[in-house]
Design a protein around this motif. Structure first.
Motif, PDB file in Angstrom:
ATOM      1  N   THR A  64       0.839  -1.196   0.000  1.00  0.00           N
ATOM      2  CA  THR A  64       0.000   0.000   0.000  1.00  0.00           C
ATOM      3  C   THR A  64       0.878   1.251   0.000  1.00  0.00           C
ATOM      4  N   ALA A  65       1.897   1.268   0.841  1.00  0.00           N
ATOM      5  CA  ALA A  65       2.804   2.421   0.883  1.00  0.00           C
ATOM      6  C   ALA A  65       3.530   2.589  -0.447  1.00  0.00           C
ATOM      7  N   LYS A  66       3.962   1.481  -1.032  1.00  0.00           N
ATOM      8  CA  LYS A  66       4.705   1.532  -2.294  1.00  0.00           C
ATOM      9  C   LYS A  66       3.854   2.101  -3.427  1.00  0.00           C
ATOM     10  N   PHE A  67       2.585   1.740  -3.480  1.00  0.00           N
ATOM     11  CA  PHE A  67       1.734   2.179  -4.587  1.00  0.00           C
ATOM     12  C   PHE A  67       0.962   3.464  -4.291  1.00  0.00           C
ATOM     13  N   ALA A  68       1.111   3.996  -3.085  1.00  0.00           N
ATOM     14  CA  ALA A  68       0.422   5.249  -2.744  1.00  0.00           C
ATOM     15  C   ALA A  68       0.967   6.383  -3.613  1.00  0.00           C
ATOM     16  N   PRO A  69       0.076   7.186  -4.191  1.00  0.00           N
ATOM     17  CA  PRO A  69       0.539   8.280  -5.045  1.00  0.00           C
ATOM     18  C   PRO A  69       1.187   9.413  -4.252  1.00  0.00           C
ATOM     19  N   HIS A  70       0.924   9.487  -2.976  1.00  0.00           N
ATOM     20  CA  HIS A  70       1.491  10.503  -2.076  1.00  0.00           C
ATOM     21  C   HIS A  70       1.256  10.018  -0.645  1.00  0.00           C
ATOM     22  N   SER A  71       1.907  10.579   0.306  1.00  0.00           N
ATOM     23  CA  SER A  71       1.704  10.303   1.730  1.00  0.00           C
ATOM     24  C   SER A  71       1.548   8.809   2.034  1.00  0.00           C
ATOM     25  N   PRO A  72       2.584   8.018   1.810  1.00  0.00           N
ATOM     26  CA  PRO A  72       2.461   6.571   1.999  1.00  0.00           C
ATOM     27  C   PRO A  72       1.972   6.170   3.394  1.00  0.00           C
ATOM     28  N   ARG A 119       9.348   3.015   4.124  1.00  0.00           N
ATOM     29  CA  ARG A 119      10.038   4.295   4.293  1.00  0.00           C
ATOM     30  C   ARG A 119      11.538   4.089   4.460  1.00  0.00           C
ATOM     31  N   ARG A 120      11.927   3.061   5.199  1.00  0.00           N
ATOM     32  CA  ARG A 120      13.362   2.797   5.390  1.00  0.00           C
ATOM     33  C   ARG A 120      14.030   2.419   4.079  1.00  0.00           C
ATOM     34  N   GLN A 121      13.304   1.711   3.236  1.00  0.00           N
ATOM     35  CA  GLN A 121      13.856   1.341   1.938  1.00  0.00           C
ATOM     36  C   GLN A 121      14.050   2.578   1.062  1.00  0.00           C
ATOM     37  N   GLN A 122      13.230   3.586   1.240  1.00  0.00           N
ATOM     38  CA  GLN A 122      13.292   4.794   0.420  1.00  0.00           C
ATOM     39  C   GLN A 122      14.344   5.781   0.902  1.00  0.00           C
ATOM     40  N   THR A 123      14.780   5.642   2.145  1.00  0.00           N
ATOM     41  CA  THR A 123      15.742   6.567   2.732  1.00  0.00           C
ATOM     42  C   THR A 123      17.145   6.260   2.204  1.00  0.00           C
ATOM     43  N   PRO A 124      17.816   7.251   1.597  1.00  0.00           N
ATOM     44  CA  PRO A 124      19.177   7.028   1.109  1.00  0.00           C
ATOM     45  C   PRO A 124      20.122   6.764   2.271  1.00  0.00           C
ATOM     46  N   ARG A 125      21.059   5.862   2.040  1.00  0.00           N
ATOM     47  CA  ARG A 125      22.002   5.507   3.110  1.00  0.00           C
ATOM     48  C   ARG A 125      23.321   6.154   2.902  1.00  0.00           C
TER      49      ARG A 125
END
Length: 143
Positions: free
Chosen positions: A77-85, A137-143
């Motif tokens: 759901t978060a991955k496919f959310a168009p905004h505000s996952p 969200r953690r997957q989207q955060t650059p490391r």
């Protein structure tokens, strides 16, 4: 007014894509849960459909994979959310809480298994939703 505020306010919300994102998560949880249930019934791990399942170990098994599937559904759901996952994840979480609570109210009097199981299904809805969103969200955060 800053450029940032203007940009954010002028962006269309895309309600249809939001609904689809939540549906993807919901259908994922339902299909995987019922599919796994069916496999375990066919393999005679679970008693036949409609018969009580009082064995705590079997109920714990069912709760375990439902937790994993709920986290996965919310991640999607978060991955496919168009905004505000995370907002989408919370919507799905409250839908899960609603259906889990309704299921507990309906099934506990039927004595189909231990009362803790449907209660646990309802109580794990929001934490699993949060975890699915957090993993995304953690997957989207650059490391």
């Amino acid at each position: 007014m800053s450029d940032h505020a203007t940009t954010v306010d002028s962006r269309p919300r895309r309600i249809g894509r939001s609904i689809v994102a939540v549906l993807i998560g919901f259908v994922t949880v339902v299909v995987l849960s019922l599919g796994t249930d069916q496999v375990l019934h066919v393999l005679d791990v679970y008693p036949p459909w409609g018969q009580a399942m009082h064995d705590p170990a079997l109920n714990l098994l069912a709760l375990s994979y439902r937790i994993v599937y709920t986290v996965l559904g919310n991640y999607l759901t978060a991955k496919f959310a168009p905004h505000s996952p995370m907002r989408h994840v919370w919507v799905l979480g409250f839908i899960g809480l609603f259906f889990g609570t309704a299921g507990a109210i309906a099934t506990i009097p039927m004595n189909m298994g231990p009362a803790w199981y449907p209660i646990a299904i309802a109580l794990t809805a929001l934490p699993c939703s949060w975890l699915g969103g957090l993993l995304y969200r953690r997957q989207q955060t650059p490391r």
